[in-house]
Design an enzyme around this catalytic site. Structure first.
Site, PDB file in Angstrom:
ATOM      1  N   PHE B 122     -13.311 -55.068  25.366  1.00 25.28           N
ATOM      2  CA  PHE B 122     -13.408 -56.222  26.254  1.00 25.28           C
ATOM      3  C   PHE B 122     -12.134 -56.299  27.077  1.00 25.28           C
ATOM      4  CE2 PHE B 122     -12.569 -60.693  27.206  1.00 25.28           C
ATOM      5  CZ  PHE B 122     -13.758 -61.071  27.811  1.00 25.28           C
ATOM      6  N   ALA B 123     -12.266 -56.409  28.406  1.00 29.45           N
ATOM      7  CA  ALA B 123     -11.075 -56.338  29.252  1.00 29.45           C
ATOM      8  C   ALA B 123     -10.978 -57.504  30.216  1.00 29.45           C
ATOM      9  CB  ALA B 123     -11.068 -55.018  30.028  1.00 29.45           C
ATOM     10  N   SER B 131      -2.456 -65.862  29.458  1.00 33.94           N
ATOM     11  CA  SER B 131      -3.084 -67.152  29.142  1.00 33.94           C
ATOM     12  C   SER B 131      -3.809 -67.701  30.366  1.00 33.94           C
ATOM     13  CB  SER B 131      -2.022 -68.156  28.700  1.00 33.94           C
ATOM     14  OG  SER B 131      -1.319 -67.659  27.597  1.00 33.94           O
ATOM     15  N   GLN B 336       8.884 -62.236   0.825  1.00 37.69           N
ATOM     16  CA  GLN B 336       9.904 -62.958   0.064  1.00 37.69           C
ATOM     17  C   GLN B 336       9.702 -62.779  -1.439  1.00 37.69           C
ATOM     18  OE1 GLN B 336      12.306 -64.211   1.706  1.00 37.69           O
ATOM     19  NE2 GLN B 336      13.465 -65.071   0.000  1.00 37.69           N
ATOM     20  N   GLY B 339      10.850 -59.531  -2.512  1.00 37.79           N
ATOM     21  CA  GLY B 339      12.282 -59.305  -2.315  1.00 37.79           C
ATOM     22  C   GLY B 339      12.534 -58.040  -1.510  1.00 37.79           C
ATOM     23  N   GLU B 363      -6.687 -62.961  21.819  1.00 38.02           N
ATOM     24  CA  GLU B 363      -7.856 -63.838  21.999  1.00 38.02           C
ATOM     25  C   GLU B 363      -7.436 -65.286  22.245  1.00 38.02           C
ATOM     26  OE1 GLU B 363     -11.457 -63.063  19.891  1.00 38.02           O
ATOM     27  OE2 GLU B 363     -10.838 -61.001  19.461  1.00 38.02           O
ATOM     28  N   THR B 365      -3.498 -67.335  22.879  1.00 37.90           N
ATOM     29  CA  THR B 365      -2.382 -67.652  21.979  1.00 37.90           C
ATOM     30  C   THR B 365      -2.694 -68.950  21.228  1.00 37.90           C
ATOM     31  OG1 THR B 365      -1.201 -69.032  23.576  1.00 37.90           O
ATOM     32  CG2 THR B 365      -0.737 -66.646  23.631  1.00 37.90           C
TER      33      THR B 365
HETATM   34  C1  LIG Z   1      -2.139 -55.914  20.625  1.00 34.75           C
HETATM   35  C2  LIG Z   1      -2.848 -56.668  21.699  1.00 34.75           C
HETATM   36  C3  LIG Z   1      -4.192 -56.464  21.929  1.00 34.75           C
HETATM   37  C4  LIG Z   1      -4.861 -57.146  22.960  1.00 34.75           C
HETATM   38  N1  LIG Z   1      -6.176 -56.869  23.198  1.00 34.75           N
HETATM   39  C5  LIG Z   1      -6.769 -57.420  24.311  1.00 34.75           C
HETATM   40  C6  LIG Z   1      -8.110 -57.037  24.670  1.00 34.75           C
HETATM   41  O1  LIG Z   1      -8.767 -56.243  23.988  1.00 34.75           O
HETATM   42  N2  LIG Z   1      -8.624 -57.553  25.815  1.00 34.75           N
HETATM   43  C7  LIG Z   1      -7.936 -58.430  26.601  1.00 34.75           C
HETATM   44  O2  LIG Z   1      -8.460 -58.863  27.616  1.00 34.75           O
HETATM   45  N3  LIG Z   1      -6.684 -58.826  26.259  1.00 34.75           N
HETATM   46  C8  LIG Z   1      -6.085 -58.325  25.147  1.00 34.75           C
HETATM   47  N4  LIG Z   1      -4.799 -58.707  24.809  1.00 34.75           N
HETATM   48  C9  LIG Z   1      -4.103 -59.687  25.641  1.00 34.75           C
HETATM   49  C10 LIG Z   1      -3.923 -61.040  24.952  1.00 34.75           C
HETATM   50  O3  LIG Z   1      -5.138 -61.722  24.889  1.00 34.75           O
HETATM   51  C11 LIG Z   1      -2.830 -61.789  25.682  1.00 34.75           C
HETATM   52  O4  LIG Z   1      -1.615 -61.198  25.326  1.00 34.75           O
HETATM   53  C12 LIG Z   1      -2.814 -63.266  25.391  1.00 34.75           C
HETATM   54  O5  LIG Z   1      -3.933 -63.902  25.925  1.00 34.75           O
HETATM   55  C13 LIG Z   1      -1.557 -63.967  25.905  1.00 34.75           C
HETATM   56  O6  LIG Z   1      -1.220 -63.609  27.207  1.00 34.75           O
HETATM   57  P1  LIG Z   1       0.255 -63.100  27.542  1.00 34.75           P
HETATM   58  O7  LIG Z   1       0.605 -62.118  26.534  1.00 34.75           O
HETATM   59  O8  LIG Z   1       0.284 -62.683  28.950  1.00 34.75           O
HETATM   60  O9  LIG Z   1       1.203 -64.338  27.317  1.00 34.75           O
HETATM   61  P2  LIG Z   1       1.537 -65.507  28.358  1.00 34.75           P
HETATM   62  O10 LIG Z   1       0.304 -66.101  28.853  1.00 34.75           O
HETATM   63  O11 LIG Z   1       2.523 -65.018  29.336  1.00 34.75           O
HETATM   64  O12 LIG Z   1       2.241 -66.535  27.394  1.00 34.75           O
HETATM   65  C14 LIG Z   1       3.612 -66.486  27.025  1.00 34.75           C
HETATM   66  C15 LIG Z   1       3.896 -67.706  26.157  1.00 34.75           C
HETATM   67  O13 LIG Z   1       3.668 -68.897  26.925  1.00 34.75           O
HETATM   68  C16 LIG Z   1       2.732 -69.713  26.282  1.00 34.75           C
HETATM   69  N5  LIG Z   1       1.883 -70.368  27.272  1.00 34.75           N
HETATM   70  C17 LIG Z   1       1.313 -69.824  28.376  1.00 34.75           C
HETATM   71  N6  LIG Z   1       0.569 -70.726  29.019  1.00 34.75           N
HETATM   72  C18 LIG Z   1       0.641 -71.857  28.304  1.00 34.75           C
HETATM   73  C19 LIG Z   1       0.072 -73.158  28.444  1.00 34.75           C
HETATM   74  N7  LIG Z   1      -0.727 -73.463  29.473  1.00 34.75           N
HETATM   75  N8  LIG Z   1       0.364 -74.076  27.513  1.00 34.75           N
HETATM   76  C20 LIG Z   1       1.170 -73.774  26.468  1.00 34.75           C
HETATM   77  N9  LIG Z   1       1.728 -72.582  26.281  1.00 34.75           N
HETATM   78  C21 LIG Z   1       1.466 -71.628  27.181  1.00 34.75           C
HETATM   79  C22 LIG Z   1       1.941 -68.787  25.393  1.00 34.75           C
HETATM   80  O14 LIG Z   1       1.344 -69.459  24.314  1.00 34.75           O
HETATM   81  C23 LIG Z   1       3.008 -67.812  24.963  1.00 34.75           C
HETATM   82  O15 LIG Z   1       3.697 -68.326  23.860  1.00 34.75           O
HETATM   83  C24 LIG Z   1      -4.155 -58.066  23.773  1.00 34.75           C
HETATM   84  C25 LIG Z   1      -2.805 -58.295  23.513  1.00 34.75           C
HETATM   85  C26 LIG Z   1      -2.138 -57.612  22.515  1.00 34.75           C
HETATM   86  C27 LIG Z   1      -0.683 -57.876  22.318  1.00 34.75           C
END
Ligand SMILES: Cc1cc2nc3c(=O)[nH]c(=O)nc-3n(C[C@H](O)[C@H](O)[C@H](O)COP(=O)(O)OP(=O)(O)OC[C@H]3O[C@@H](n4cnc5c(N)ncnc54)[C@H](O)[C@@H]3O)c2cc1C
Lengths: 262, 385
Positions: B122-123, B131, B336, B339, B363, B365
């Site tokens: 899924f992309a 986010s 923990q 240890g 999926e 944060t």
């Molecule tokens: C190992 C891995 C596998 C993944 N697999 C997939 C996949 O198969 N398909 C796919 O589509 N995506 C995938 N992702 C992407 C994943 O869904 C995103 O990383 C995630 O949605 C967060 O986006 P970001 O990393 O850009 O963080 P950002 O959106 O940049 O967020 C950074 C920080 O800001 C906070 N933040 C951002 N906006 C808000 C808000 N409005 N309110 C409060 N806090 C906020 C976030 O909670 C976070 O702590 C994958 C990611 C990883 C690391």
């Protein structure tokens, strides 16, 4: 290809204990499993089916509850199952067991290959596989660690030996007993488990098999267990006791005294 | 605890358990170390029919729902979250087709996914859109009988390994969120390539990478639902899949708890097993309680999803956020309890702690989950007046 796999339900030897007085296995309360070596036989049968098509029939001789081991085999992918069960079969040694299984296999019908585990973990005789082949007058190879080729009515296999392996070729139908090196058994499938729940399993006794009542069970057994006892110790043994540190100290002392280490 | 599983549900659990203990545990450390994709294990899982657990029978599946999927995912996760992520991501890729695909698409793709012959992905995410999914730049333009896709997706689970990709792209930038659409893209489609594979902190057995669309042409009947439905497809997909992330967390936490208990019973300090110290007991007690609470919430949410409820965003988000926070805490505490031993790669708990972190990120944060729960509370509150 029609492959028949003979399996035996045995107590899980990882859980089993010995009765101190009679020296026999305490089977009560111990879970039953399919003899582990038979699982490799079943897996090999399923792999041959996956490659060449055909079907796998599992067969066991045992009490009515042995049916559960057949259902388990179906969950792994066996197509059909036959239970040879009759009060008269009780107490069978390997002689009577191989006779009964051979009768069962005749009843199942034409086959290309019979697979057995190299031995059962509760009796450890390794006689039943070869015994069946003798009764059916077909060639057999024991300790098979690999099937190299099947085709044109021939099978080529590797037989595990102490110092390597033999390559053997024989005509089909034949019987093989297999060692654990031959494969890594799969896990059951969901569809297999569903089928195992409802599949009809044929149950045959002395009458259905048209077996000679004199040749089955305890009556048909050439061997009789008179006594079970632990073998006498052959060599002098010495126990070193104490904490691990003390044990090591004592051991070091003894080995130094014997000049085995300096 | 007894969750009153049906005979079929018990079977699913048993099979997944067997795969976890017999097939995954012996190789998980090596897969993690080498960052190696678990192709052979996925074949084992395919052979056991688990890929089809929540796909309807008419498309070659088992016909279960979110709950059945959770049972399988939980058990696999107990052994290795990297493997379970590779497995679960295929389900995530299947949901858009399952939920919104037309009959033809379902018949073409679902049996392949259900049998495990093909893996899905899924992309949505891009470098400018995490986010804030509305920030995606990948575009899809209708040209004659084809859509032409341009853009780059990042951090896509199963990138390069999957054959079937559900991709969200903009068909009309002027319409904002209503301008996105969902498409099925197949490995091998012209102009579809893979970029770099990421090196990760945890779930290292899973493959995470880029999808690059460069004048990628696909037949126009590969659109899922219709133009403009992209974000709805994505959001409903997540609502459906998030209890599964919760189940991953429950399984992972259970795995860590089991390791901690068995270690604490055998590790002797001050002449006694450390489990006899109340401080250790209390830590284990809290770990066990959190894990069980998470399990109860995840199961309840999954059963709610399967009950035919129309709106379950809040329940799904709660299951995901609570269970993943629980897993982070439980795995950290497991280290923990062990240890220094827990800190060493010879024991599985340091990996479990590294693996746990992703559950709070992907999926959506956990902050985003709380946003969803908060917004739903606001909506519900408004309706009560
Ligand atoms: C190992 C891995 C596998 C993944 N697999 C997939 C996949 O198969 N398909 C796919 O589509 N995506 C995938 N992702 C992407 C994943 O869904 C995103 O990383 C995630 O949605 C967060 O986006 P970001 O990393 O850009 O963080 P950002 O959106 O940049 O967020 C950074 C920080 O800001 C906070 N933040 C951002 N906006 C808000 C808000 N409005 N309110 C409060 N806090 C906020 C976030 O909670 C976070 O702590 C994958 C990611 C990883 C690391």
């Amino acid at each position: 290809m029609h492959i028949i796999v003979c399996i035996k339900q045995v107590p899980d030897t990882k859980q089993v204990r010995l009765d101190e007085k009679t020296h026999t296995l305490i089977r009560e309360g111990v879970e039953s499993i399919i003899n582990p070596y038979d699982m490799y036989a079943l897996e090999e049968g399923l792999r041959i089916k996956d490659r060449f098509g055909g079907k796998v029939t599992v067969c066991t001789m045992g009490p009515p509850q042995a049916e559960s081991s057949l259902r388990e085999a179906i969950s792994y992918g066996a197509d059909e199952a036959v239970l040879l069960s009759d009060r008269a079969f009780a107490g069978a040694d390997t002689w009577a067991t191989s006779y009964t299984l051979a009768k069962g296999i005749e009843k199942i019908g034409p086959f290309d290959l019979i697979l057995c585990g190299k031995q059962a973990v509760d009796g450890d005789t390794a006689q039943v596989g070869p015994g069946i082949a003798e009764r059916l007058a077909i060639p057999y190879v024991t300790w098979v660690r690999k099937i190299e080729e099947i085709g044109d009515g021939l099978i080529r296999v590797q037989r595990l030996m102490d110092d390597g392996y033999d390559r053997l070729e024989t005509t089909l139908p034949a019987l093989l007993t297999v060692v654990k090196e031959i494969n890594e058994p799969r896990v059951p499938s969901l569809k297999g488990k569903m089928r195992a729940k409802s599949q009809k399993i044929g149950v045959y006794g002395t009458k259905e098999l048209e077996a000679d009542p004199e040749r089955v069970g305890l009556q048909g057994s050439a061997t009789q267990v008179i006594k079970v006892f632990p073998p006498p110790r052959l060599k002098e043994r010495e126990w070193i006791e104490g904490t691990p540190v003390e044990q090591v100290g004592q051991l070091l002392g003894k080995l130094t005294k014997l000049k085995l280490i300096i | 605890m007894n969750y009153f599983l049906s005979e079929e549900q018990q079977m699913i659990k048993e099979i997944a358990q067997k795969i976890a203990d017999e097939k995954i545990k012996p190789v998980r450390a090596e897969l993690d170390e080498k960052e190696e994709f678990p192709r052979d294990l996925l074949k084992v899982i395919a052979q056991s029919d688990l890929f089809g657990v929540c796909i309807p029978q008419e498309y070659g599946g088992f016909g279960g729902g979110s709950f059945e999927n959770c049972l399988a995912v939980e058990e696999l996760s107990r052994a290795c979250l990297g493997v379970s992520t590779s497995f679960a991501a295929s389900g995530l890729g299947a949901y858009p087709i399952l939920l919104y695909g037309n009959e033809e698409q379902k018949k073409t793709y679902l049996p392949e996914i259900a049998s495990g012959r093909k893996l899905a992905a899924f992309a949505l995410t891009e470098s400018t859109a995490g986010s804030d999914a509305g920030g995606i730049m990948t575009s899809a333009e209708l040209k004659g009988n084809e859509y032409v896709l341009n853009g780059t997706k990042q951090w896509i689970t199963n990138a390069g390994e999957a054959d079937i990709y559900s991709v969200i792209a903009m068909t009309d930038r002027n319409k904002g969120a209503r301008g996105a659409s969902a498409f099925i893209v197949e490995k091998g489609d012209p102009g579809f390539n893979f970029g770099k594979k990421e090196s990760k902190m945890g779930i290292r057995a899973s493959a995470t990478g880029e999808l690059i669309f460069n004048q990628c042409r696909i037949p126009k009947d590969r659109i899922i639902a219709r133009e403009g439905m992209g974000f709805i497809v994505a959001m409903k997909t997540f609502d459906q899949s998030r209890p599964g992330v919760g189940a991953q967390a429950v399984g992972l936490a259970q795995g860590a708890l089991d390791e901690a208990v068995s270690f604490a019973r055998t590790r002797i300090q001050f002449g006694k097993p450390i489990i006899t110290f109340q401080a250790v007991q209390h830590m284990l007690a809290d770990m066990a309680t959190l894990t069980e609470a998470a399990r109860a919430l995840v199961y309840a949410a999954a059963r709610f999803v399967d009950s035919g409820a129309k709106d379950f965003s809040k329940a799904s988000a709660m299951a995901k956020v609570f269970a993943s926070d629980a897993a982070m805490k439980v795995t950290t505490d497991a280290v923990q309890v062990l240890g220094g031993t827990g800190y060493m790669r010879d024991y599985p708990v340091e990996k479990m702690m590294r693996d746990a972190k992703i559950l709070q990120i992907y999926e959506g944060t956990n902050q985003v989950q709380r946003n969803i729960i908060g917004q739903e509370l606001n909506k519900e509150g408004g309706r009560k007046k």
